[in-house]
Design an enzyme around this catalytic site. Structure first.
Site, mmCIF file in Angstrom:
data_model
loop_
_atom_site.group_PDB
_atom_site.id
_atom_site.type_symbol
_atom_site.label_atom_id
_atom_site.label_comp_id
_atom_site.label_asym_id
_atom_site.label_seq_id
_atom_site.Cartn_x
_atom_site.Cartn_y
_atom_site.Cartn_z
ATOM 1 N N SER A 138 0.858 -1.192 0.000
ATOM 2 C CA SER A 138 0.000 0.000 0.000
ATOM 3 C C SER A 138 0.888 1.235 0.000
ATOM 4 O O SER A 138 2.033 1.188 0.487
ATOM 5 C CB SER A 138 -0.877 0.018 1.254
ATOM 6 O OG SER A 138 -1.536 1.266 1.388
ATOM 7 N N TYR A 151 -1.965 -0.607 10.116
ATOM 8 C CA TYR A 151 -2.069 -0.957 8.693
ATOM 9 C C TYR A 151 -0.768 -0.627 7.959
ATOM 10 O O TYR A 151 -0.231 -1.456 7.211
ATOM 11 C CB TYR A 151 -3.237 -0.181 8.080
ATOM 12 C CG TYR A 151 -3.454 -0.456 6.614
ATOM 13 C CD1 TYR A 151 -4.016 -1.656 6.186
ATOM 14 C CD2 TYR A 151 -3.096 0.488 5.641
ATOM 15 C CE1 TYR A 151 -4.209 -1.914 4.832
ATOM 16 C CE2 TYR A 151 -3.289 0.242 4.295
ATOM 17 C CZ TYR A 151 -3.849 -0.954 3.894
ATOM 18 O OH TYR A 151 -4.042 -1.208 2.559
HETATM 19 N N1 LIG Z 1 -8.554 -0.166 -2.342
HETATM 20 C C1 LIG Z 1 -7.549 0.602 -1.981
HETATM 21 O O1 LIG Z 1 -7.621 1.841 -2.106
HETATM 22 C C2 LIG Z 1 -6.260 -0.009 -1.463
HETATM 23 C C3 LIG Z 1 -5.191 0.864 -1.190
HETATM 24 C C4 LIG Z 1 -3.991 0.341 -0.756
HETATM 25 C C5 LIG Z 1 -3.826 -1.028 -0.601
HETATM 26 N N2 LIG Z 1 -4.887 -1.858 -0.838
HETATM 27 C C6 LIG Z 1 -4.651 -3.304 -0.668
HETATM 28 O O2 LIG Z 1 -5.026 -3.993 -1.843
HETATM 29 C C7 LIG Z 1 -5.535 -5.283 -1.514
HETATM 30 C C8 LIG Z 1 -6.919 -5.463 -2.139
HETATM 31 O O3 LIG Z 1 -7.748 -4.413 -1.672
HETATM 32 P P1 LIG Z 1 -9.240 -4.195 -2.207
HETATM 33 O O4 LIG Z 1 -9.524 -2.749 -2.111
HETATM 34 O O5 LIG Z 1 -9.411 -4.902 -3.479
HETATM 35 O O6 LIG Z 1 -10.024 -4.896 -1.021
HETATM 36 P P2 LIG Z 1 -11.451 -5.635 -0.942
HETATM 37 O O7 LIG Z 1 -11.868 -5.442 0.461
HETATM 38 O O8 LIG Z 1 -12.361 -5.214 -2.052
HETATM 39 O O9 LIG Z 1 -11.019 -7.147 -1.202
HETATM 40 C C9 LIG Z 1 -10.170 -7.811 -0.304
HETATM 41 C C10 LIG Z 1 -10.517 -9.278 -0.303
HETATM 42 O O10 LIG Z 1 -9.654 -9.931 0.638
HETATM 43 C C11 LIG Z 1 -10.434 -10.885 1.310
HETATM 44 N N3 LIG Z 1 -9.867 -11.232 2.613
HETATM 45 C C12 LIG Z 1 -9.896 -10.536 3.768
HETATM 46 N N4 LIG Z 1 -9.329 -11.249 4.760
HETATM 47 C C13 LIG Z 1 -8.934 -12.417 4.204
HETATM 48 C C14 LIG Z 1 -8.301 -13.569 4.715
HETATM 49 N N5 LIG Z 1 -7.963 -13.684 6.012
HETATM 50 N N6 LIG Z 1 -8.030 -14.592 3.870
HETATM 51 C C15 LIG Z 1 -8.373 -14.510 2.571
HETATM 52 N N7 LIG Z 1 -8.995 -13.455 2.019
HETATM 53 C C16 LIG Z 1 -9.264 -12.413 2.844
HETATM 54 C C17 LIG Z 1 -11.811 -10.255 1.464
HETATM 55 O O11 LIG Z 1 -12.807 -11.238 1.720
HETATM 56 C C18 LIG Z 1 -11.972 -9.554 0.124
HETATM 57 O O12 LIG Z 1 -12.628 -10.381 -0.819
HETATM 58 C C19 LIG Z 1 -5.521 -5.376 0.008
HETATM 59 O O13 LIG Z 1 -4.351 -6.059 0.421
HETATM 60 C C20 LIG Z 1 -5.467 -3.923 0.441
HETATM 61 O O14 LIG Z 1 -4.857 -3.757 1.698
HETATM 62 C C21 LIG Z 1 -6.091 -1.370 -1.249
#
Ligand SMILES: NC(=O)c1ccc[n+]([C@@H]2O[C@H](COP(=O)([O-])OP(=O)(O)OC[C@H]3O[C@@H](n4cnc5c(N)ncnc54)[C@H](O)[C@@H]3O)[C@@H](O)[C@H]2O)c1
Length: 246
Positions: A138, A151
């Site tokens: 991130s 985080y």
């Molecule tokens: N969306 C953003 O702006 C953003 C920014 C920085 C980093 N991220 C990172 O990108 C990645 C994806 O984010 P996103 O926005 O697509 O999130 P999202 O919440 O849409 O999807 C995340 C998925 O991970 C799954 N998950 C959660 N805990 C889990 C576990 N213990 N085992 C298996 N699966 C699990 C959830 O069920 C969900 O389907 C994450 O690692 C997040 O930290 C996202």
């Protein structure tokens, strides 16, 4: 012909957001997929893509489940070419109010999940001549912001892990790289972040949030034979936000 034709890819967190979009793009690019999530929504992702996809329940904080996930790919296809450690959670909070249980939870998913995924992917890839690992860190792992103490630390640890894997297993033809998303519009974390901090998505020089597909396209490139000299690279996917002091 796709840039991932015939490659075997395992994706965690494929029920939502960037994991789901990445699964769709990998399928379009010709990859053979093993997709997983803890939520159950991975089955819907597979249904939307169609075709022959292995679908597994996997909680990435449990090493035995991650090991079984990768074993399923090897059992079905005989190899693993690309490991996509996407699954993650967001837990906000300032230092003095951040409880130990929250810290344990966020590290068990955001760090240990990527650690287990990398460890068992490397074991499988060493048997078949190499592969690629792409980890979701991130922008918070690169640059601190108030309220992201747990985080941000968990995502910074993903960056260090990625570089360590790149160093340890580059000689085995395994490349490890990481994405650092800024604000990406997704059903889960993206929506939660936008609701919590209105206006955040437009603070970057492009003035807009990224799409989940932006991550999927980048991940497809990293896993492809177009990126064979990229190893240990940490890529901000943030519209240039990390270049500014805003
Ligand atoms: N969306 C953003 O702006 C953003 C920014 C920085 C980093 N991220 C990172 O990108 C990645 C994806 O984010 P996103 O926005 O697509 O999130 P999202 O919440 O849409 O999807 C995340 C998925 O991970 C799954 N998950 C959660 N805990 C889990 C576990 N213990 N085992 C298996 N699966 C699990 C959830 O069920 C969900 O389907 C994450 O690692 C997040 O930290 C996202």
């Amino acid at each position: 012909m796709g840039i991932l034709d015939g490659k075997v890819a395992v994706i965690t967190g494929a029920g939502s957001g960037m994991g789901k979009a990445t699964a769709k793009i990998f399928a379009q690019e010709g990859a053979r997929l093993v997709i997983s999530d803890v939520s159950g929504a991975e089955a819907q992702t597979a249904a939307e893509i169609g075709g022959d996809i292995v679908v597994r329940h996997c909680d990435v904080s449990k090493e035995d489940q991650v090991e079984a996930l990768i074993a399923a790919a090897v059992a079905r296809y005989g190899r693993l070419d690309a490991m996509l450690n996407v699954a993650g959670i967001g837990v906000g909070g300032m230092l003095v109010s951040f409880e130990e249980a929250e810290l344990d939870r966020i590290f068990s998913i955001n760090f240990k999940g990527v650690f287990f995924g990398s460890k068992h992917a490397v074991r499988a890839m060493k048997d078949t001549g190499g592969g690629t690992i792409t980890n979701w860190s991130s922008l918070s792992g690169l640059v601190p912001a108030a309220g992201t103490v747990g985080y941000g630390a968990s995502k910074a640890s993903v960056i260090h892990l990625t570089k360590t894997v790149a160093v340890e297993y580059g000689p085995s033809n395994i490349r490890a790289n990481a994405l650092c998303p800024g604000v990406i519009t997704t059903e889960g974390m993206g929506a939660a972040s936008a609701a919590k901090t209105p206006g955040k998505a437009t603070r970057n020089p492009l003035g807009r949030a990224g799409k989940a597909e932006d991550a999927g396209e980048l991940a497809a490139f990293l896993a492809s034979d177009k990126a064979t000299y990229l190893n240990g690279v940490i890529i901000p996917l943030d519209g240039g936000w990390s270049c500014t002091m805003a």
